[in-house]
Design a protein around this motif. Structure first.
Motif, short mmCIF file in Angstrom:
data_model
loop_
_atom_site.label_atom_id
_atom_site.label_comp_id
_atom_site.label_asym_id
_atom_site.label_seq_id
_atom_site.Cartn_x
_atom_site.Cartn_y
_atom_site.Cartn_z
N SER A 8 99.00 15.73 -66.51
CA SER A 8 98.40 15.54 -64.97
C SER A 8 99.08 16.45 -64.15
O SER A 8 98.41 16.45 -63.12
N LYS A 36 111.55 9.61 -71.39
CA LYS A 36 110.90 9.54 -72.40
C LYS A 36 111.66 9.63 -73.72
O LYS A 36 112.59 10.44 -73.80
N GLN A 39 95.01 12.77 -72.32
CA GLN A 39 96.45 13.58 -72.05
C GLN A 39 96.39 15.03 -71.83
O GLN A 39 97.14 15.70 -71.53
N VAL A 81 105.29 10.46 -80.97
CA VAL A 81 105.04 10.15 -79.62
C VAL A 81 106.36 10.03 -78.86
O VAL A 81 107.59 10.10 -79.26
N GLN A 125 93.07 11.35 -76.01
CA GLN A 125 93.16 12.74 -76.09
C GLN A 125 92.64 13.23 -74.69
O GLN A 125 93.46 14.26 -74.21
N GLY A 161 99.08 11.01 -66.97
CA GLY A 161 98.76 11.40 -68.42
C GLY A 161 99.70 12.85 -68.65
O GLY A 161 100.29 13.08 -67.69
N PHE A 162 99.74 13.23 -69.71
CA PHE A 162 100.65 14.21 -70.21
C PHE A 162 100.57 15.65 -69.32
O PHE A 162 101.47 15.96 -69.07
N GLN A 168 103.23 8.60 -74.75
CA GLN A 168 102.41 9.90 -74.68
C GLN A 168 102.48 10.57 -76.07
O GLN A 168 103.68 10.32 -76.56
N ASP A 209 95.87 7.31 -67.80
CA ASP A 209 96.27 6.18 -68.53
C ASP A 209 96.50 4.64 -67.80
O ASP A 209 97.33 4.70 -67.08
N GLN A 242 98.17 5.03 -79.11
CA GLN A 242 98.27 5.55 -77.69
C GLN A 242 98.33 4.40 -77.12
O GLN A 242 99.06 4.31 -76.00
#
Ligand SMILES: Cc1cc2nc3c(=O)[nH]c(=O)nc-3n(C[C@H](O)[C@H](O)[C@H](O)COP(=O)(O)O)c2cc1C
Ligand code: SF4
Ligand code: SF4
Ligand code: SF4
Ligand code: FES
Lengths: 362, 561
Positions: A115, A231, A207, A245, A204, A112-113, A258, A216, A275
């Motif tokens: 994490s 990314k 993230q 995104v 959400q 996740g963003f 993400q 995820d 997502q």
């Protein structure tokens, strides 16, 4: 809350420097504006400050104990020190305590963003010392077989960002805090599965989770692929909101999506489609050659020239018989933006009509 | 009478202030547990998201989500453990008995909660329902404030209360004084909060009176969850009208028209006593609209907690009343400006409020003069543990601790000596040895690194294992930590594990350093008083009982790795 320069009419001392601030700004926000990295774990700038992790404590002259900078508002004449040796030592102790309750600290960034937040702080403070060993908190829920969200609460540190983002940002109130103290556990109504709750799988919570406890699942399918995560910033094509995104790729494989926290339309929010619904891009069933319907209803693979000729004949035929208003173009939300643009150009310039739309307006 | 339907229960409470706990108790009483149907009904009726409601219900010890027969709860609190609480629990466990933390009856162990009745006894054979003890006449012959009339017959009824001046203060205030004058007298009396934090009551009331926003509220904090504290119970059981009168006066002084009593779950008889007193007062024109035929209105709503020590912390209490998850609130803002429903609110302890009518009747100078050595007023002390005459005592502030222990309460049992006492219930940790040479006032006790707080003192004689006592204390804090903030949520757990043995370094200095570091982080960074105070226990153990700690850690070497 970010105040404009003209609203900043009061002054305080921050790490020895005179600085200005606006009414209502917190000490954390003021420090942030001055590029001071105060550590946090329960903080998400989109949410109401909670004051749970206590890593953000700073010293205020005259106060008996350090104060949480995320919940304390700046006041005229305050003298604040953000990183005295005493405060840094408290932070290290707190981080060592957090590490001791957790199964692991190094987690896959695909989870996740946010994490990597815990990992990063543990490294910054050299806090992986093995002190304070004892029971682990949080219990992973492997019974929840939903295809999107891994509920790996063995990694949970009870910052409640997930619960708060679901309530404050998404308005779904799907998850909450069960029990208390060291036994607290993130739950849904009656401790069931997400699909039986009011969860919309917007992702959400995943993230904002600072430990990867919520992860995820779709992105994690790419965990074993070789290569670094790249990314690429783009806009979700699904609807007219235009959420920003970042598409995550490894080599030429798209592995996950993400939300962009700085996306002007979404500020980190997405819906389940933006997502998680990207599998069609690399799906085996995806059409790779044109198909032509046969009189018996079956489809036959044909070449592009043949297909384009056939389609052009069809359009020309309709135009001649029924006029320009007999043509109506609908662009697919699954197609890239460039295709959507070409589509409207094609309809408008080619046929002289505004009869054009995009399926994502539905 | 037919049982009320789900709709009827929800409709009965939906439009009342602070409905959630009342509605949940009503369902729990009807069914013996909270069914998913009941929770769905509450969720829809009170517009609380179901996941949040579910999580909040699991926070409280006394709500069950599964059908379970009538429950027996046995006190295994820190005093009752010294008096056979654990053995009684075992004896009753075939009947499905569960444990509960200190139930506020330490003067007469062991309390067992059976439905809405409190039994006491140390064995199955001696268990019986019994009203809570009246405080003994003041052994020092000192003039009292709160207990001055509590021993009079029928004191708990309106007629009995009126016999010696009850509601005279209210009548005088409403007829002859402005609200500001009432605040003025309380300020002059130097009355300070008796719930633990000691904030000056006059200043609190002035802040509420000055704060913009209506309606304002008075919240009587009757949660009394601190182990070793049972003084508020004595006041409410035997003199409930003083508390009501104190609340109405607080309302008049601050301009508040709503009052709440947040009563801990474990006091069912007290609940009924207060309920009766409220009805009497309403009938007597002392509560409600147009009090004493004047223009002042004040309602009192009685609400029961459901088993959570943290709900005595004012922010947590307010969240609990409002039906939210009972985490403490971040301060500032304080309840005086942002209290119940974000409006100005005075949260006051029972003892604080009960002092108010006496002060208004007899004056600020009289009250201040009750203290010793320049300290103002009196303090109720709940004394329990290894002492001959446990009970509630009203002491002049500044009385030497040893006078209370030996002259008033008869000292330890024969052949025993006093090894240590706790302060502030458990929250002040232990005092031992020379540090017991204190007077009962904050400056003196703070000078020894502890605090008087709510005034619970538990005595441990020389037969007790102090590491064990510290473990049991820390375990209480771990069980009651709300889980909002990291230092307390993790710290209370780690300290409990270390005091239990079986965790932490095998080397004494490393062990000690871990315990000290955790304590330091908790004191400095915890979000509320629970986490800030809990390390008093571990730190005072290290300070006063280093030998016992050395033994405890040395035993780690013989444990399996
Ligand atoms: C963990 C914790 C538990 C508390 N429990 C109680 C309680 O049971 N009763 C009480 O009056 N105050 C309790 N307090 C203190 C309250 O927060 C608050 O200070 C008090 O009710 C204010 O009233 P006072 O000014 O009259 O003392 C507790 C505080 C903490 C931190
Ligand atoms: S996915 Fe969205 S709706 Fe579901 S729990 Fe997470 S934040 Fe809430
Ligand atoms: S699951 Fe993640 S976001 Fe939620 S409380 Fe745990 S660590 Fe925080
Ligand atoms: S100190 Fe403990 S009880 Fe208080 S807010 Fe933190 S976790 Fe909750
Ligand atoms: S960021 Fe302030 S307490 Fe977590």
């Amino acid at each position: 809350m970010s105040a404009t320069a003209t609203e900043r009419q009061q002054t305080m001392t921050l790490d020895g420097q005179e600085v200005t601030f606006a009414q209502g700004e917190t000490l954390y926000e003021v420090a942030r504006r001055h590029q001071i990295q105060v550590p946090t774990l329960c903080y998400d700038p989109r949410l109401e400050a909670f004051g749970g992790c206590r890593l953000c404590v700073v010293e205020v002259r005259g106060a008996k104990t350090p104060v949480a900078s995320c919940t304390t508002r700046a006041a005229q004449g305050m003298v604040v020190s953000t990183a005295t040796p005493a405060v840094e030592k408290l932070r290290q102790t707190l981080l060592e305590m957090v590490v001791s309750e957790n199964r692991e600290v190094a987690v896959n960034p695909l989870r996740g963003f946010a994490s990597q937040e815990l990992t990063t702080l543990v490294h910054r403070y050299g806090a992986q010392t093995g002190r304070f060993q004892g029971k682990h908190s949080g219990k992973s829920n492997s019974a929840d077989l939903n295809p999107f969200i891994l509920r790996d609460y063995d990694l949970c540190i009870s910052c409640y960002r997930c619960v708060r983002v679901c309530a404050e940002q998404e308005g779904d109130y799907a998850i909450s805090v069960m029990h208390r103290g060291f036994r607290t556990q993130i739950t849904t109504e009656f401790n069931g599965n997400l699909k039986d709750s009011s969860c919309t799988f917007c992702g959400q919570c995943v993230q904002t989770c600072p430990t990867g406890a919520l992860a995820d699942k779709k992105a994690l399918r790419g965990a074993d692929l070789p290569g670094e995560i790249q990314k690429t910033r783009t806009i979700c094509p699904y609807c007219g909101v235009g959420c920003s995104v970042d598409i995550m790729t490894k080599g030429d494989r798209m592995v996950g999506i993400q939300p962009a926290m700085d996306g002007p339309a979404n500020q980190g929010a997405l819906c389940v489609k933006g997502q998680f619904a990207f599998d069609f891009v690399q799906h085996d069933d995806r059409l790779k050659t044109p198909l032509l319907r046969q009189p018996d209803g079956s489809f036959k693979e044909i070449g592009w020239d043949e297909a384009l000729d056939f389609a052009a004949d069809g359009f020309r035929n309709a135009l001649e018989k029924h006029g320009r208003r007999s043509v109506y173009g609908i662009a697919s939300g699954r197609a890239p933006h460039e295709a959507a643009y070409s589509m409207q150009k094609f309809i408008r310039a080619g046929f002289g009509t505004h009869y054009v739309d995009n399926c994502s307006r539905a | 009478m037919p049982k009320p339907t789900n709709q009827e229960i929800v409709a009965r409470w939906r439009d009342q202030p602070a409905p959630l706990l009342a509605v949940l108790h009503a369902f729990h009483e009807r069914d013996g547990f909270l069914s998913s149907d009941a929770l769905d009904g509450v969720s829809k009726g009170l517009k609380i998201p179901i996941a949040e409601l579910y999580g909040t219900v699991t926070f409280y010890h006394h709500f069950s989500l599964q059908p379970s027969g009538p429950t027996l709860r046995v006190c295994t609190g820190n005093v009752c453990r010294l008096r056979g609480g654990l053995e009684l629990l075992e004896a009753l466990s075939p009947k499905g008995a569960k444990s509960m933390p200190c139930a506020g009856r330490c003067d007469e162990p062991v309390p067992v909660l059976s439905g809405s009745e409190s039994l006491v006894g140390t064995s199955i054979d001696t268990l019986r329902a019994k009203p809570s003890p009246l405080p003994a006449p003041n052994p020092g012959g000192y003039a009292e404030c709160i207990f001055a009339h509590i021993r009079e017959p029928d004191r708990s009824t309106l007629a009995g209360y009126r016999r010696t001046g009850g509601y005279e203060a209210l009548s005088k205030a409403l007829r002859e004084m402005t609200p500001a004058q009432v605040v003025g007298i309380i300020t002059e009396s130097k009355l300070a909060g008796r719930g633990g934090a000691g904030f000056p009551t006059g200043a609190k009331w002035k802040a509420v009176a000055d704060a913009p926003g209506h309606p304002k509220s008075i919240v009587c904090n009757a949660d009394e969850g601190e182990p070793g504290c049972f003084k508020d119970r004595a006041i409410m059981d035997h003199d409930p009208h003083t508390v009501l009168e104190g609340m109405v006066l607080a309302g008049y002084a601050t301009g508040a028209e709503r009052g709440f009593i947040y009563l801990r779950y474990e006091y069912p008889e007290t609940f009924r006593t207060l309920e009766r007193a409220i009805i009497e007062a309403q009938a007597g024109g002392l509560l409600g609209r147009g009090i004493l035929d004047g223009g002042f209105n004040f309602e009192i709503h009685l609400r029961r907690g459901a088993g959570a020590y943290i709900c005595g912390e004012e922010g947590s209490l307010l969240n609990s009343l409002e039906g939210k998850h009972p985490f403490p609130r971040n301060k500032p803002p304080f309840p005086v400006t942002h209290g119940f429903e974000n409006l100005p609110t005075a949260v006051n302890n029972v003892e604080t409020l009960a002092s108010v009518p006496h002060i208004l009747r007899q004056g600020a100078t009289w009250y201040r003069g009750l203290g010793r050595n320049g300290h103002a007023g009196t303090k109720l002390i709940s004394l329990s543990g290894d002492i001959r005459r446990p009970g509630n005592y009203e002491v002049p502030i500044g009385l030497p601790l040893k006078t209370l222990l030996f002259d008033w309460a008869g000292g330890p049992y024969s052949g025993r000596t006093i090894q240590a006492v706790t302060m502030a219930g458990l929250s002040g940790g232990f005092l031992a040895g020379d540090a017991m040479e204190v007077t009962l006032d904050e400056p003196s006790i703070r000078g020894k690194g502890s605090f008087l707080g709510a005034g619970g003192i538990i005595v441990f004689d020389d037969s007790r294992d102090m590491v064990r006592a510290a473990h049991d204390a820390m375990e209480f804090f771990a069980d009651e930590s709300c889980g909002k903030c990291f230092p307390c949520r993790i710290g209370t757990q780690r300290l409990t594990e270390r005091l239990a043995g079986g965790a932490g370094p095998r080397d004494l200095s490393a062990w000690t350093e871990e315990v000290r570091d955790i304590g330091a982080a908790m004191r400095a960074t915890s979000a509320c008083g629970l986490g800030m105070a809990a390390p008093f226990v571990s730190d005072s153990l290290l300070q006063f009982f280093p030998e016992a700690v050395r033994f405890h850690v040395a035993a780690r070497h013989t444990e399996k790795p």
